[in-house]
Design a protein around this motif. Structure first.
Motif, PDB file in Angstrom:
ATOM      1  N   PHE A 152       3.630 -10.486  23.661  1.00  0.00           N
ATOM      2  CA  PHE A 152       4.763 -10.748  24.538  1.00  0.00           C
ATOM      3  C   PHE A 152       5.896  -9.781  24.210  1.00  0.00           C
ATOM      4  N   ALA A 153       6.773  -9.592  25.189  1.00  0.00           N
ATOM      5  CA  ALA A 153       7.929  -8.722  24.999  1.00  0.00           C
ATOM      6  C   ALA A 153       9.036  -9.486  24.280  1.00  0.00           C
ATOM      7  N   VAL A 154       8.717  -9.988  23.076  1.00  0.00           N
ATOM      8  CA  VAL A 154       9.672 -10.694  22.228  1.00  0.00           C
ATOM      9  C   VAL A 154       9.681  -9.986  20.880  1.00  0.00           C
ATOM     10  N   SER A 155      10.837  -9.465  20.491  1.00  0.00           N
ATOM     11  CA  SER A 155      10.907  -8.702  19.253  1.00  0.00           C
ATOM     12  C   SER A 155      10.865  -9.628  18.046  1.00  0.00           C
ATOM     13  N   ARG A 156      10.526  -9.085  16.913  1.00  0.00           N
ATOM     14  CA  ARG A 156      10.547  -9.862  15.673  1.00  0.00           C
ATOM     15  C   ARG A 156      11.963 -10.317  15.336  1.00  0.00           C
ATOM     16  N   ARG A 157      12.949  -9.508  15.670  1.00  0.00           N
ATOM     17  CA  ARG A 157      14.340  -9.899  15.401  1.00  0.00           C
ATOM     18  C   ARG A 157      14.713 -11.128  16.233  1.00  0.00           C
ATOM     19  N   LEU A 158      14.350 -11.113  17.523  1.00  0.00           N
ATOM     20  CA  LEU A 158      14.636 -12.273  18.367  1.00  0.00           C
ATOM     21  C   LEU A 158      13.851 -13.489  17.885  1.00  0.00           C
ATOM     22  N   GLY A 217      12.861 -14.124  14.834  1.00  0.00           N
ATOM     23  CA  GLY A 217      13.492 -14.615  13.610  1.00  0.00           C
ATOM     24  C   GLY A 217      14.784 -15.365  13.897  1.00  0.00           C
ATOM     25  N   ALA A 218      15.564 -14.881  14.872  1.00  0.00           N
ATOM     26  CA  ALA A 218      16.800 -15.572  15.236  1.00  0.00           C
ATOM     27  C   ALA A 218      16.506 -16.955  15.815  1.00  0.00           C
ATOM     28  N   ALA A 219      15.456 -17.062  16.641  1.00  0.00           N
ATOM     29  CA  ALA A 219      15.087 -18.357  17.213  1.00  0.00           C
ATOM     30  C   ALA A 219      14.651 -19.339  16.124  1.00  0.00           C
ATOM     31  N   LEU A 220      13.866 -18.856  15.166  1.00  0.00           N
ATOM     32  CA  LEU A 220      13.449 -19.721  14.063  1.00  0.00           C
ATOM     33  C   LEU A 220      14.648 -20.142  13.209  1.00  0.00           C
ATOM     34  N   GLY A 221      15.584 -19.214  12.993  1.00  0.00           N
ATOM     35  CA  GLY A 221      16.776 -19.560  12.239  1.00  0.00           C
ATOM     36  C   GLY A 221      17.618 -20.609  12.943  1.00  0.00           C
ATOM     37  N   LEU A 277       8.488 -21.766  19.845  1.00  0.00           N
ATOM     38  CA  LEU A 277       7.578 -20.896  20.587  1.00  0.00           C
ATOM     39  C   LEU A 277       8.094 -19.461  20.600  1.00  0.00           C
ATOM     40  N   ILE A 278       9.371 -19.284  20.941  1.00  0.00           N
ATOM     41  CA  ILE A 278       9.954 -17.941  20.947  1.00  0.00           C
ATOM     42  C   ILE A 278       9.884 -17.330  19.547  1.00  0.00           C
ATOM     43  N   GLY A 279      10.128 -18.154  18.529  1.00  0.00           N
ATOM     44  CA  GLY A 279      10.124 -17.642  17.169  1.00  0.00           C
ATOM     45  C   GLY A 279       8.765 -17.203  16.680  1.00  0.00           C
ATOM     46  N   VAL A 280       7.719 -17.879  17.111  1.00  0.00           N
ATOM     47  CA  VAL A 280       6.374 -17.599  16.588  1.00  0.00           C
ATOM     48  C   VAL A 280       5.651 -16.534  17.398  1.00  0.00           C
ATOM     49  N   LEU A 281       6.038 -16.325  18.664  1.00  0.00           N
ATOM     50  CA  LEU A 281       5.309 -15.381  19.518  1.00  0.00           C
ATOM     51  C   LEU A 281       5.088 -14.007  18.882  1.00  0.00           C
TER      52      LEU A 281
END
Length: 399
Positions: A192-198, A200-204, A314-318
């Motif tokens: 997916f077009a979800v960066s690792r930074r995004l 990580g921010a969602a998980l935080g 979901l956003i964090g793990v993608l």
């Protein structure tokens, strides 16, 4: 498989609005509807990609079918597509349940009370069906069946959310000890077009809200904040989605005196007649509770709070999923957690669902008939809701 958005938010909205109005039957049935409409008919993605996406959402806490829908919207049309998919799939049943909660307070008389009692009997049949189906798929061996029994004991001995969280933790630990030697299912990478930074921010943000909301709610003394905290925690800690959220919501509402057990079970029965995600039961609870804010504002707070943690996860793990699911320890932990979910739901089937609804032999006979209709005859849940609601109404008038 394409790795970029290929459609529009409007296209996603109308596709999921159709599903939100017609997808009856709970999360497993929803995944079948998604496959028929979006994989086979519209060809948004292929079978392998869809199977991998379903595996991801079943791995995470939260409402699996809504997470799959959110991810499909993200895949098809980017962030606005994800929001469109969630909104269109969720709002139809949420609005109906909110209106039911507002009307239920004015219902009186033998007929109305009989119908509400019939809805409580529906809840017994539906939760029994869920326990039966989940036990067959999630506890297929002696080890996982034993984990389920231990989880049930933890919930029974330690009432409330503490017992349920402990049951999940024990399930994860037991899975790591005893479920490591089972084969890992093959997977197809999906990007997916979800960066690792995004991610990580969602998980935080997920962790900050989970840990910080209880402290903030206790200091502020504001019921709206306490409502958001309770429903956020329920959405964050439930594995398996759907019916499994029932005991967590009961602990956060009935056990805290926000509404009666009868109102809780009647609303859960009505939820079975709704299309869309079962998590929209939160809209009923937020509207029906006694403390303010309730009504429309309470429904909105509860609805957003219960879905938010699952979507953040979901956003964090993608961005990390393809590497994570290949790890044997991660698979073992999830096997144990899923087995614990069966035990938690089994405890909820007894209390509060069965003990608050079944008051005599006739009630037990109606519940058994509803269970057989669901399991053996494969009757749609809305048919069982209609039948038992009518039966309850007739019994109420006759008595």
């Amino acid at each position: 498989m394409p790795a970029r958005a290929a459609g529009s938010p409007a296209e996603v909205f109308w596709a999921f609005l159709k599903l939100g109005l017609t997808a009856f039957g709970g999360p497993i049935a929803h995944l079948g509807y998604f496959r028929d409409e979006l994989v086979l008919r519209r060809r948004w993605l292929d079978e392998a990609g869809y199977a991998d996406l379903v595996a991801l959402c079943q791995f995470l806490p939260g409402p699996a079918s809504s997470q799959v829908g959110f991810a499909l919207g993200l895949w098809r049309a980017g962030p606005l597509g994800a929001l469109a998919a969630w909104t269109a799939f969720t709002l139809p049943s949420a609005i109906i349940l909110m209106l039911f909660a507002l009307a239920a307070a004015t219902l009186d008389g033998p007929l109305a009370q009989g119908v509400l009692h019939g809805l409580k009997l529906v809840a017994v049949a539906v939760v029994a069906q869920a326990v039966w189906g989940m036990a067959r798929s999630l506890t297929p061996d002696r080890t996982r069946a034993s984990i389920a029994v231990l989880a049930m004991a933890a919930v029974v001995l330690l009432a409330g959310a503490i017992g349920q969280v402990l049951a999940i933790v024990l399930g994860v630990a037991a899975g790591l000890l005893w479920c490591r030697n089972l084969p890992i299912p093959s997977s197809t990478p999906m990007h997916f077009a979800v960066s690792r930074r995004l991610g990580g921010a969602a998980l935080g943000l997920f962790a900050i809200l989970l840990l910080g909301l209880p402290l903030l709610a206790s200091v502020a003394g504001n019921h709206g904040l306490a409502l958001f905290d309770g429903f956020y925690r329920a959405g964050a800690l439930v594995f398996g989605g759907g019916h499994v959220v029932l005991p967590l919501l009961e602990a956060e509402t009935v056990a805290r005196g926000w509404l009666s057990s009868d109102s809780f079970i009647a609303g859960y029965g009505a939820t079975q007649a709704m299309p869309g995600p079962l998590f929209t039961f939160a809209a009923y609870l937020g509207a029906a509770e006694t403390p303010t804010p309730n009504g429309v504002i309470g429904a909105a707070i509860a609805l957003v709070a219960i879905f938010l943690p699952g979507l953040l996860l979901l956003i964090g793990v993608l961005p990390f999923w393809n590497g994570l699911r290949a790890r044997p320890l991660a698979q073992a932990a999830m096997r144990g957690a899923n087995a614990a979910v069966v035990g938690i739901l089994g405890a909820a089937l007894y209390d509060p669902v069965f003990v608050s609804a079944v008051q005599g032999p006739l009630d037990f006979a109606l519940v058994t008939a509803g269970f057989v209709a669901l399991v053996a005859w494969k009757a749609p849940p809305w048919v069982v809701v209609l039948a038992l609601g009518c039966a309850g109404g007739m019994i109420g008038v006759a008595s």
